[in-house]
Design a protein around this motif. Structure first.
Motif, PDB file in Angstrom:
ATOM      1  N   VAL A   1       0.861  -1.183   0.000  1.00  0.00           N
ATOM      2  CA  VAL A   1       0.000   0.000   0.000  1.00  0.00           C
ATOM      3  C   VAL A   1       0.898   1.234   0.000  1.00  0.00           C
ATOM      4  O   VAL A   1       1.645   1.441   0.957  1.00  0.00           O
ATOM      5  N   ASP A   2       0.841   2.033  -1.062  1.00  0.00           N
ATOM      6  CA  ASP A   2       1.626   3.282  -1.146  1.00  0.00           C
ATOM      7  C   ASP A   2       3.096   3.107  -0.755  1.00  0.00           C
ATOM      8  O   ASP A   2       3.583   3.813   0.133  1.00  0.00           O
ATOM      9  N   GLY A   3       3.780   2.201  -1.380  1.00  0.00           N
ATOM     10  CA  GLY A   3       5.217   2.039  -1.119  1.00  0.00           C
ATOM     11  C   GLY A   3       5.530   1.323   0.180  1.00  0.00           C
ATOM     12  O   GLY A   3       6.691   1.139   0.535  1.00  0.00           O
ATOM     13  N   GLU A   4       4.494   0.935   0.911  1.00  0.00           N
ATOM     14  CA  GLU A   4       4.705   0.206   2.161  1.00  0.00           C
ATOM     15  C   GLU A   4       4.296  -1.249   1.926  1.00  0.00           C
ATOM     16  O   GLU A   4       3.296  -1.492   1.258  1.00  0.00           O
TER      17      GLU A   4
ATOM     18  N   HIS B   1      -3.707   1.758   6.648  1.00  0.00           N
ATOM     19  CA  HIS B   1      -3.268   0.899   5.540  1.00  0.00           C
ATOM     20  C   HIS B   1      -3.574  -0.564   5.794  1.00  0.00           C
ATOM     21  O   HIS B   1      -3.647  -1.355   4.878  1.00  0.00           O
TER      22      HIS B   1
ATOM     23  N   TRP C   1       9.299  -1.532  -4.513  1.00  0.00           N
ATOM     24  CA  TRP C   1       8.207  -0.704  -3.977  1.00  0.00           C
ATOM     25  C   TRP C   1       8.655   0.739  -3.745  1.00  0.00           C
ATOM     26  O   TRP C   1       7.997   1.505  -3.055  1.00  0.00           O
TER      27      TRP C   1
END
Ligand SMILES: [Zn+2]
Length: 479
Positions: free
Chosen positions: A140-143, A176, A200
């Motif tokens: 989720v969003d680079g995580e 997230h 990512w």
């Protein structure tokens, strides 16, 4: 041939006969320190216990591959390095060197591999990719997060269940997350922070994944033995299991051992230690042999309460052991008879204790029985008995590390301490003089002299504290 050993396995909460995957070989992992400061003596217990396991398994004939990591990528490290305007990896590396010095001063033998997080990035990234591929990780969003409910037996080590954990977590947790118990595998880095390229985006690993990746790199998919402090059982070790089993699709580790805490008492902090004491300071004041003795003179699964009496007893015992070892070098054999059975049985008795879940306290007790007997029998020792005495001292040195390779140096250290304490009606003017000299040394960047003065005072059990305004105050560490 290897000797049988029983280990209290925290997976089953039972003492079990240790059976390795490959006969005669042990794949052993122990969680190492995060390096951003001097370590506290409370941290030392886990490291010395890991060292004990390694030594005993080797003495029992096992071929041990022992991995102990250094966490050199971590939020605390990044924050501290920023404070002093240093590169985080270089900063952590400086502390790895300092921690290694402390470990040596505690008589710890080197591990087979001592990997750092910064040097394990390809393996960490690969493992996270495997976890995602196998359906237990999501982005989720680079995580990247680990989805805990995909592992139905999550909690098998700490005996927690997902429902119970969920109800303990408030709803405001990271939005997230698919599930409140999910944890981070990879997080995006903020601008200017230490970061690595990944599928990512730029970021760095969460804490738990490093141990899974390092264990796999050096030991393979399944380990025989994993150790750490009891505080690491949850969530760290539980998460290691989840990650490794999700990535590798097989059991992660067969035996889990945890050492208990070293407690300093709730209100009555030991007078001799002040609030917090580092391994470095303790070793400067009392020697590494004494700290090792304190930490291993009780079973690793028992709580250890630090008191002045515990310290005093350790000092007395270290002294007795080393006096005895020096004395035995002067013993003369008297005749060529067989080995005295009382002397002969000590090593076997110590082995029995150590094969019972690494009972170092029991082994120490056996050694003292032998020591007392030998002192009484010293005028009547056969050549063979004398040889056995030296062999027993050597065994003590190899397994518990309680006999220093240079016993004379340990005694010399004690002598110095005694002289110092007997002179310790301290002369405040002399101390103030040294503090002044140190201030001048520091102003002219003569760090060597400044450090020497601090050590000179520490040798007299006088601790310096540097204040933000540049002044220094001192206090006496009482016995
Ligand atoms: Zn770990």
């Amino acid at each position: 041939m290897t000797r049988e050993i029983k280990i209290h396995n925290n997976l089953t909460r039972k003492k079990e006969t240790f059976q390795t995957i490959e006969a005669g070989k042990v794949k052993f992992y122990s969680c190492g320190p995060t390096t951003y400061d001097f370590l506290h003596i409370g941290n030392a217990r886990a490291f010395v216990v890991g060292d004990l396991f390694n030594r005993v398994l080797k003495a029992f004939g096992y071929d041990v591959t022992f991995v102990r990591n250094f966490t050199d990528v971590d939020d605390k490290i990044i924050a501290r390095a920023k404070e002093v305007n240093q590169d985080a990896i270089k900063f952590a590396d400086h502390w790895v060197t300092e921690v290694q010095k402390d470990m040596e001063s505690l008589g710890m033998r080197p591990a087979t591999h001592t990997p750092k997080v910064s040097e394990t990035m390809p393996e960490i990234i690969q493992m996270i990719q495997d976890i995602i591929k196998n359906g237990s990780g999501y982005v989720v969003d680079g995580e990247v997060l680990f989805n805990v409910p995909t592992m139905p037996d999550y909690g098998k080590l700490s005996k927690k269940d997902i429902d119970g954990l969920q109800s303990g977590i408030r709803v405001e947790v990271d939005a997230h997350k698919k599930h409140p118990t999910d944890f981070v595998l990879w997080k995006p880095a903020k601008e200017g922070e230490a970061s690595w390229d990944s599928p990512w985006g730029k970021g760095r690993p969460g804490w738990h994944i490093e141990c899974s990746a390092m264990a796999k790199k050096f030991l393979g998919n399944t380990l025989d033995l994993h150790h750490g402090g009891i505080d690491l059982m949850f969530p760290h070790h539980e998460n290691e299991i989840a990650q490794s089993e999700a990535a590798n699709k097989c059991g992660f580790c067969n035996y889990w051992a945890h050492n208990e805490f070293l407690n300093f008492g709730t209100e009555k902090m030991s007078k001799s230690l002040g609030n917090v004491i580092t391994i470095r300071k303790f070793v400067e004041a009392y020697g590494g042999q004494v700290l090792r003795h304190v930490l291993l003179s009780v079973h690793y699964r028992a709580r250890l309460e630090w008191t002045d009496e515990v310290l005093q007893r350790a000092m007395d015992e270290v002294k007795r052991i080393h006096e005895f070892v020096i004395e035995t070098k002067r013993y003369k054999a008297n005749g060529s008879g067989p080995i005295d059975p009382e002397i002969e049985k000590c090593i076997e008795k110590m082995m029995e204790e150590l094969s019972n879940d690494f009972n170092s306290a029991g082994a120490l007790g056996q050694y003292f029985t032998f020591l007392r007997y030998t002192k009484n029998a010293k005028d009547n020792l056969s050549e063979a008995s004398l040889k056995q005495i030296h062999k027993t001292n050597e065994f003590m040195r190899e397994t518990l590390g309680f006999v220093n390779i240079d016993p004379e140096s340990v005694m010399a250290e004690f002598k110095k301490q005694e002289q110092n304490t007997s002179n310790s009606d301290v002369d405040a003017a002399w101390i103030e003089g040294l503090i002044e000299e140190r201030k001048v040394a520091k102003a002219s960047k003569n760090w060597a002299r400044a450090d020497e003065i601090r050590k000179e005072l520490m040798a007299k059990k006088i601790e310096l504290k540097d204040n933000p305004d540049g002044s220094s105050t001192w206090k006496i560490l009482g016995l």
